[in-house]
Write a protein that holds these residues in place. Sequence first.
Motif, PDB file in Angstrom:
ATOM      1  N   MET A  79     103.901  17.244  79.952  1.00  0.00           N
ATOM      2  CA  MET A  79     103.322  17.452  78.627  1.00  0.00           C
ATOM      3  C   MET A  79     102.523  18.734  78.565  1.00  0.00           C
ATOM      4  O   MET A  79     102.647  19.532  77.667  1.00  0.00           O
ATOM      5  CB  MET A  79     102.394  16.288  78.257  1.00  0.00           C
ATOM      6  CG  MET A  79     103.093  15.098  77.651  1.00  0.00           C
ATOM      7  SD  MET A  79     103.980  15.476  76.149  1.00  0.00           S
ATOM      8  CE  MET A  79     102.762  15.122  74.923  1.00  0.00           C
TER       9      MET A  79
ATOM     10  N   HIS B 239     102.900  21.997  76.135  1.00  0.00           N
ATOM     11  CA  HIS B 239     101.856  22.525  75.240  1.00  0.00           C
ATOM     12  C   HIS B 239     101.584  23.986  75.501  1.00  0.00           C
ATOM     13  O   HIS B 239     101.468  24.793  74.594  1.00  0.00           O
ATOM     14  CB  HIS B 239     100.545  21.735  75.423  1.00  0.00           C
ATOM     15  CG  HIS B 239     100.661  20.330  74.928  1.00  0.00           C
ATOM     16  ND1 HIS B 239      99.922  19.308  75.459  1.00  0.00           N
ATOM     17  CD2 HIS B 239     101.457  19.775  73.993  1.00  0.00           C
ATOM     18  CE1 HIS B 239     100.253  18.177  74.852  1.00  0.00           C
ATOM     19  NE2 HIS B 239     101.187  18.447  73.959  1.00  0.00           N
TER      20      HIS B 239
ATOM     21  N   THR C  62     104.278  26.113  74.094  1.00  0.00           N
ATOM     22  CA  THR C  62     104.139  26.259  72.637  1.00  0.00           C
ATOM     23  C   THR C  62     103.062  27.282  72.309  1.00  0.00           C
ATOM     24  O   THR C  62     103.250  28.165  71.473  1.00  0.00           O
ATOM     25  CB  THR C  62     103.745  24.900  72.018  1.00  0.00           C
ATOM     26  OG1 THR C  62     104.550  23.904  72.577  1.00  0.00           O
ATOM     27  CG2 THR C  62     103.902  24.933  70.513  1.00  0.00           C
ATOM     28  N   THR C  63     101.915  27.151  73.035  1.00  0.00           N
ATOM     29  CA  THR C  63     100.804  28.058  72.778  1.00  0.00           C
ATOM     30  C   THR C  63     101.216  29.498  73.038  1.00  0.00           C
ATOM     31  O   THR C  63     100.941  30.394  72.255  1.00  0.00           O
ATOM     32  CB  THR C  63      99.604  27.688  73.689  1.00  0.00           C
ATOM     33  OG1 THR C  63      99.434  26.292  73.638  1.00  0.00           O
ATOM     34  CG2 THR C  63      98.344  28.389  73.253  1.00  0.00           C
TER      35      THR C  63
ATOM     36  N   VAL D  34     103.513  30.771  70.245  1.00  0.00           N
ATOM     37  CA  VAL D  34     102.772  31.089  69.014  1.00  0.00           C
ATOM     38  C   VAL D  34     101.990  32.384  69.185  1.00  0.00           C
ATOM     39  O   VAL D  34     102.009  33.271  68.338  1.00  0.00           O
ATOM     40  CB  VAL D  34     101.838  29.924  68.637  1.00  0.00           C
ATOM     41  CG1 VAL D  34     100.917  30.325  67.493  1.00  0.00           C
ATOM     42  CG2 VAL D  34     102.648  28.703  68.241  1.00  0.00           C
TER      43      VAL D  34
ATOM     44  N   PRO E 143      99.440  41.442  25.991  1.00  0.00           N
ATOM     45  CA  PRO E 143      99.254  40.467  27.067  1.00  0.00           C
ATOM     46  C   PRO E 143      99.799  40.924  28.421  1.00  0.00           C
ATOM     47  O   PRO E 143      99.144  40.754  29.436  1.00  0.00           O
ATOM     48  CB  PRO E 143     100.029  39.244  26.571  1.00  0.00           C
ATOM     49  CG  PRO E 143     100.127  39.417  25.102  1.00  0.00           C
ATOM     50  CD  PRO E 143     100.197  40.888  24.853  1.00  0.00           C
ATOM     51  N   THR E 144     100.991  41.542  28.449  1.00  0.00           N
ATOM     52  CA  THR E 144     101.553  41.908  29.755  1.00  0.00           C
ATOM     53  C   THR E 144     100.757  43.044  30.385  1.00  0.00           C
ATOM     54  O   THR E 144     100.620  43.109  31.605  1.00  0.00           O
ATOM     55  CB  THR E 144     103.036  42.318  29.647  1.00  0.00           C
ATOM     56  OG1 THR E 144     103.161  43.298  28.637  1.00  0.00           O
ATOM     57  CG2 THR E 144     103.912  41.136  29.334  1.00  0.00           C
ATOM     58  N   PHE E 145     100.211  43.923  29.552  1.00  0.00           N
ATOM     59  CA  PHE E 145      99.432  45.033  30.108  1.00  0.00           C
ATOM     60  C   PHE E 145      98.192  44.492  30.830  1.00  0.00           C
ATOM     61  O   PHE E 145      97.888  44.905  31.944  1.00  0.00           O
ATOM     62  CB  PHE E 145      99.020  46.022  29.009  1.00  0.00           C
ATOM     63  CG  PHE E 145      98.150  47.131  29.539  1.00  0.00           C
ATOM     64  CD1 PHE E 145      98.718  48.182  30.247  1.00  0.00           C
ATOM     65  CD2 PHE E 145      96.787  47.117  29.361  1.00  0.00           C
ATOM     66  CE1 PHE E 145      97.936  49.189  30.768  1.00  0.00           C
ATOM     67  CE2 PHE E 145      95.990  48.117  29.882  1.00  0.00           C
ATOM     68  CZ  PHE E 145      96.565  49.167  30.578  1.00  0.00           C
ATOM     69  N   THR E 146      97.485  43.560  30.183  1.00  0.00           N
ATOM     70  CA  THR E 146      96.268  43.018  30.797  1.00  0.00           C
ATOM     71  C   THR E 146      96.594  42.303  32.099  1.00  0.00           C
ATOM     72  O   THR E 146      95.846  42.412  33.068  1.00  0.00           O
ATOM     73  CB  THR E 146      95.599  41.998  29.863  1.00  0.00           C
ATOM     74  OG1 THR E 146      95.752  42.455  28.545  1.00  0.00           O
ATOM     75  CG2 THR E 146      94.143  41.845  30.167  1.00  0.00           C
ATOM     76  N   ALA E 147      97.719  41.555  32.088  1.00  0.00           N
ATOM     77  CA  ALA E 147      98.097  40.832  33.307  1.00  0.00           C
ATOM     78  C   ALA E 147      98.351  41.814  34.449  1.00  0.00           C
ATOM     79  O   ALA E 147      97.892  41.618  35.568  1.00  0.00           O
ATOM     80  CB  ALA E 147      99.343  39.988  33.040  1.00  0.00           C
TER      81      ALA E 147
ATOM     82  N   ALA F 140      95.032  43.414  35.590  1.00  0.00           N
ATOM     83  CA  ALA F 140      94.229  42.510  36.405  1.00  0.00           C
ATOM     84  C   ALA F 140      94.854  42.317  37.785  1.00  0.00           C
ATOM     85  O   ALA F 140      94.148  42.221  38.784  1.00  0.00           O
ATOM     86  CB  ALA F 140      94.086  41.163  35.701  1.00  0.00           C
TER      87      ALA F 140
ATOM     88  N   GLN G 242      88.841  51.938  34.147  1.00  0.00           N
ATOM     89  CA  GLN G 242      90.123  51.305  34.481  1.00  0.00           C
ATOM     90  C   GLN G 242      91.273  52.319  34.461  1.00  0.00           C
ATOM     91  O   GLN G 242      92.419  51.948  34.653  1.00  0.00           O
ATOM     92  CB  GLN G 242      90.396  50.130  33.534  1.00  0.00           C
ATOM     93  CG  GLN G 242      89.498  48.930  33.885  1.00  0.00           C
ATOM     94  CD  GLN G 242      89.574  47.822  32.878  1.00  0.00           C
ATOM     95  OE1 GLN G 242      89.510  48.066  31.667  1.00  0.00           O
ATOM     96  NE2 GLN G 242      89.670  46.597  33.351  1.00  0.00           N
TER      97      GLN G 242
END
Lengths: 458, 327
Positions: free
Chosen positions: A1, A5, A8-9, A12, A81-85, A88, A111
Amino acid sequence: MKSAHRATTVVVAVASLLAACVAGASAKSVAGEATVTISVASLIPGSTPAAVKQFEAQVKQFEKANPTIKVKPVEYQWTGPTFTAKLAAGTLPTVFEVPFTDARALGDRRQLADLTREVKALPYYSKFNPVVLAEGTTSSGKIVALPKGAYAQALHYNRKLFTQAGLDPNKPPTTWAQVRAFAKQITEKTGKAGYVQMGKADNTAGWILTTVTYSLGGRMQAGVGANARATLDNPQTATALNLLKSMRWTDNSMGANFDYGWSDINQAFAAGNVGMYISGSDVYTNLVQASNVDPSIYGVTTIPVAKNKTAGVLGGGTLVAVRPDASAAARAAAVRWIDFYYLRPLVTKPQAIRNAKTLVAGKQPVGVPALPIFNRAQYLLANTWIKPYINVPQEQMKPFTSRIFDQRLVPEPAVATQAVYHSLDTVVQAVLTDRNANIPQLLQQANSTAQDLMRRAT
Amino acid sequence: MGAVDAMGDSNVGAVSAARTLPARARRRQRRTPVTWARNGGLATLLLLLPTLLVFGAFSWYPIAQTVIMSLQSTNLVDAPTWVGLENFRTVLDDPLLWTAVKNTAYFAVLALIFGYPVPLIAAVLMSELRRYRGVYATLAYLPVVIPPVVAVLLWKTFYDASSTGVFNTTLGWAGLGPYPWLQSASTAMPSLVLEATWANAGATVIIYLAALTSVNTELYEAASVDGASLWSKVWNITLPQIRGVLLVTMILQIIGTAQVFLEPYLFTSGGPNNSTLTVLLLIYNYAFANSLGGDYGAAAALSLMLAAFLALFSLVYLRLTRSWSTE
């Protein structure tokens, strides 16, 4: 076991290390590149292959002249709306377009990138129309956007439907009473919508209602800055809405669809389903690029203006701006692109001719009516350079081009413009979809909403 | 072989040791980090880490940010300022909030009346079929496969309000219409529900079909022997047998309809005259309708209010229906 382990460690850990190494390597290679890459707003989504090809040809020309700059075209269409999205989310291209209504306020809020140094170095800086340049200048005097084009609102009409309805396409309406009568006649004789108006709740409905209000002599705001007051419930707006109500419910001359936005009203017009509609004087470019309009049906005239001292034509325009987080190198490259693509064709003869040739080869319109962003003398001079290449139906545009310079141009409402338009959207929708809409009450509500939004904006 | 043997030995040893140790000692042993690591805790954590990171970055971090943002005023450029409960007050004072709540409730009720029974009836009918059941299930599921935006754009052309529109032409053959569909405040919302039902019913049909296979066929056979009608079998056997699934799909549908956005956004943008403005569309409008930067604080505040309402509603619903679902 235990050994499982451990294995696996180790797997990773190795995978994580590899991922880190790959990420580090790609970052290094990007940083090591000598050329600067900028993304630029290209055409609106849905543009024809010919328009895209023509744009790509211009990109190639630019990259040949500027071997250290790589341009990545990005489809772009400004909507509220798309411009502000995108703003942001930080997904705007390096170079993008904004309407006159927004640039100053966006610049005041940092901005948009400060382009003052680069713009003042342009050889034709002194030739800019100062009123137009002011639209892209912040309250502290920083230039944050350059004008791409200016327009006056215009009445676009279908000459074929005019003829079919027994109207003279060379004598478009000059009063609102005529617009109503012509619309009724077109619907009765052809079965098509005689007159349509943008009615979408994306600020376009309010924009067109403001246009009609201006033409009757009304205004949506009084005062300036923090003292600005909403005046949406003015008598001229009520008159404009009553006219709309009559055409919709009494004459039934507006067709069956009342939620058109900017793009789909163009498509409906190009498809031959619309007799008349209001939009910017430069919309012909889009009608060709995105809607394949048959040039023979196209006609444009000035907005009917009432005979009083305050009546005028709403004017606006588009500015080009740069992302505020662009590096100095990207900013310089962006201004070079703006210079090459937007401005030089208007101020230098060889570039104007080369640009016109490229447009003609790509079957794109040359000579679309617009308003000067440099002084008027420069505008007229530039038009003489490209005269042999003009491929738009200029005769059919004469009702507009022969009258527009005699008309009073009125800028859009100064404070929280798009928010004011949005407050009016629902009023237009109510009038177009509810026979019993109470216009004074709707305007009162919209005025109160707009006043609140203006207060918050200042 | 050696490794396997060793593993087997260690397991046997651990089990026998556990058997001999008193309960308290075993608990103490589990608490030790070394024992935890020795027993594979570290590897488990490492394997869990990607999931935790993804959830943390894309679910919990945004949720925490939303809570913070609801108490701030920000334009995402300048430094945010703390405003306390001001954003919640702004939302509660907005007359459009109650319009949006009313519209959302109307959508949810219409979707329950029309959208909830349709998949159930379809699934029951399909389960009765002996042939081509897979074909019908595929046909029912097909709308789910179509990208939602494409489906809405398709239906938008169907809903063309002119007499030449697809629906109006079809109904015209029967002497009906033309109807304004999306162009009237009274018909816009039912039009959205019709499309939403068409688009989403397929997934629920598949769930019901799966649930129906778990119903013991002997019950139907016994009912047939007793002379029960089809309706009686459905009412007395099918529905009680799948009531657990029915309750889950109902709460999922209510949560889904309370968050309806795509249809009103793409079909009508909330119009005409705010008649299809839903709570989620209002949140979107707070954040994005103003091109100069929206009121993200108000948007976050309303998002939290909606989440709190739905959590509370789900709790009450589960409490009220617990006895019925486990009977």
